[in-house]
Design a protein around this motif. Sequence first.
Motif, PDB file in Angstrom:
ATOM      1  N   GLU A 127      35.292  40.109  37.674  1.00  9.75           N
ATOM      2  CA  GLU A 127      33.903  40.112  38.131  1.00  9.75           C
ATOM      3  C   GLU A 127      33.622  41.424  38.865  1.00  9.75           C
ATOM      4  O   GLU A 127      33.389  41.448  40.083  1.00  9.75           O
ATOM      5  CB  GLU A 127      33.668  38.872  39.009  1.00  9.75           C
ATOM      6  CG  GLU A 127      33.926  37.578  38.212  1.00  9.75           C
ATOM      7  CD  GLU A 127      33.965  36.302  39.045  1.00  9.75           C
ATOM      8  OE1 GLU A 127      33.616  36.360  40.237  1.00  9.75           O
ATOM      9  OE2 GLU A 127      34.341  35.261  38.480  1.00  9.75           O
ATOM     10  N   HIS A 159      30.513  37.215  43.608  1.00 11.75           N
ATOM     11  CA  HIS A 159      31.103  36.792  42.332  1.00 11.75           C
ATOM     12  C   HIS A 159      30.179  37.123  41.182  1.00 11.75           C
ATOM     13  O   HIS A 159      29.041  37.550  41.367  1.00 11.75           O
ATOM     14  CB  HIS A 159      31.336  35.275  42.342  1.00 11.75           C
ATOM     15  CG  HIS A 159      32.516  34.850  43.148  1.00 11.75           C
ATOM     16  ND1 HIS A 159      33.705  34.457  42.587  1.00 11.75           N
ATOM     17  CD2 HIS A 159      32.680  34.772  44.497  1.00 11.75           C
ATOM     18  CE1 HIS A 159      34.560  34.138  43.553  1.00 11.75           C
ATOM     19  NE2 HIS A 159      33.961  34.321  44.723  1.00 11.75           N
ATOM     20  N   GLU A 160      30.707  36.886  39.983  1.00 12.83           N
ATOM     21  CA  GLU A 160      29.868  36.997  38.795  1.00 12.83           C
ATOM     22  C   GLU A 160      30.111  35.799  37.892  1.00 12.83           C
ATOM     23  O   GLU A 160      31.216  35.265  37.802  1.00 12.83           O
ATOM     24  CB  GLU A 160      30.195  38.287  38.037  1.00 12.83           C
ATOM     25  CG  GLU A 160      29.893  39.521  38.874  1.00 12.83           C
ATOM     26  CD  GLU A 160      29.910  40.779  38.061  1.00 12.83           C
ATOM     27  OE1 GLU A 160      28.840  41.351  37.886  1.00 12.83           O
ATOM     28  OE2 GLU A 160      30.984  41.200  37.589  1.00 12.83           O
ATOM     29  N   ARG A 194      40.585  37.071  35.559  1.00  9.82           N
ATOM     30  CA  ARG A 194      40.093  36.223  36.649  1.00  9.82           C
ATOM     31  C   ARG A 194      41.138  36.119  37.756  1.00  9.82           C
ATOM     32  O   ARG A 194      40.867  36.317  38.932  1.00  9.82           O
ATOM     33  CB  ARG A 194      39.752  34.831  36.117  1.00  9.82           C
ATOM     34  CG  ARG A 194      39.223  33.869  37.173  1.00  9.82           C
ATOM     35  CD  ARG A 194      38.839  32.544  36.513  1.00  9.82           C
ATOM     36  NE  ARG A 194      38.507  31.512  37.487  1.00  9.82           N
ATOM     37  CZ  ARG A 194      37.283  31.303  37.984  1.00  9.82           C
ATOM     38  NH1 ARG A 194      36.295  32.082  37.622  1.00  9.82           N
ATOM     39  NH2 ARG A 194      37.073  30.342  38.858  1.00  9.82           N
ATOM     40  N   HIS A 254      37.783  37.094  42.219  1.00 11.99           N
ATOM     41  CA  HIS A 254      38.107  36.951  40.799  1.00 11.99           C
ATOM     42  C   HIS A 254      38.119  38.340  40.171  1.00 11.99           C
ATOM     43  O   HIS A 254      37.164  39.105  40.296  1.00 11.99           O
ATOM     44  CB  HIS A 254      37.098  36.044  40.098  1.00 11.99           C
ATOM     45  CG  HIS A 254      37.201  34.616  40.530  1.00 11.99           C
ATOM     46  ND1 HIS A 254      36.110  33.801  40.683  1.00 11.99           N
ATOM     47  CD2 HIS A 254      38.295  33.877  40.845  1.00 11.99           C
ATOM     48  CE1 HIS A 254      36.529  32.592  41.066  1.00 11.99           C
ATOM     49  NE2 HIS A 254      37.849  32.621  41.172  1.00 11.99           N
TER      50      HIS A 254
HETATM   51 ZN   LIG Z   1      34.126  34.289  40.634  1.00  9.87          ZN
END
Ligand SMILES: [Zn+2]
Length: 321
Positions: free
Chosen positions: A102, A182-183, A138, A99
């Motif tokens: 992130e 990820h974040e 994203r 994404h």
């Molecule tokens: Zn993510």
Amino acid sequence: MSSVSRRRFLTLGGSGLAAVGVSAYSLTQAAETVSGAGANWPPTPTPLPTQPPTPPPRPIEPRGRETVALLPGSPYQVDGVAIHSGKPGPCVMVLGGVHGNEPGGWFAAEAIADWELTTGSLLVLPRVNWRAAAIVERTLPEIGDINRAYPGNASGTPAQRIAHAIVEAGREFQPELLFDLHESWVFFQERGANSGTAFIGQTVAIGGGANDGTVDRVANVVRMVNDQISPREEFYLRGAATPRPGIQVVPPNNSSGAPRPSATPGNGVTFNGTSSLSLGQWIKGCVPILVEMGQRDQAERRRSQLHQMLVRTTLEQSRMM
Ligand SMILES: [Zn+2]
């Protein structure tokens, strides 16, 4: 054409000369056979997975580094690096930038791509969705969400093609663990009544297919990292079916946060769906670990550090560093 190409570009120590381009080569175990890509447009949304065959043992790669490209030559080419210690040991795979908004995950993956190992191999793809990362979104509408596209489809949407190539790379390198960095936004422990993917910061989710020993290993890493960080930064372990001492465990079927795990009678957990937590179904012997770092009131630099701590501690515990 294979969706994975490799090129050795540097040999460290041991064998003498640095350098040297070698072969890009084909994979023999493509996940599916689809002919006439043009005729298949628009693609069917349903992927065409087959269960992975039992792979032959992974050869011990000579010590050094090589570039790895997924979907080489395509607009969605994913660049990465494989780091080989030259000694027997496990392979671990790291994804960053799935994404594009992130950045703690992709900065961490870029740092990890410079690490050196004492045993085993490491495959790092730091900016999987680099087009989205370039604009800190994203994803892009024309690409789609790679983390909802596994196991992918070689003739599908860009997200499906990228996901498929990640599965192919996994089948080639045979990682026993795959970190997907990820974040999220809100820290899980601060989520209140909220649920969903925006509220699962500071969690480490373990994917389906993990046996109890692997869950224990991951729990141990979480515990070791938590011992070194502030209480607010501490990670919850998602997806363990039973409690683990010393850490907060979020069991399967907890409603907070997608992708949602579901319990399977008997042995713990499978993760249904199409996120990276499902990758154990498609890459034999691989347990996926999805890290979600909280962005709210946590500096990007610290987020990257914490991602790296989780991966480094895992590699150290596996005697790879
Ligand atoms: Zn993510």
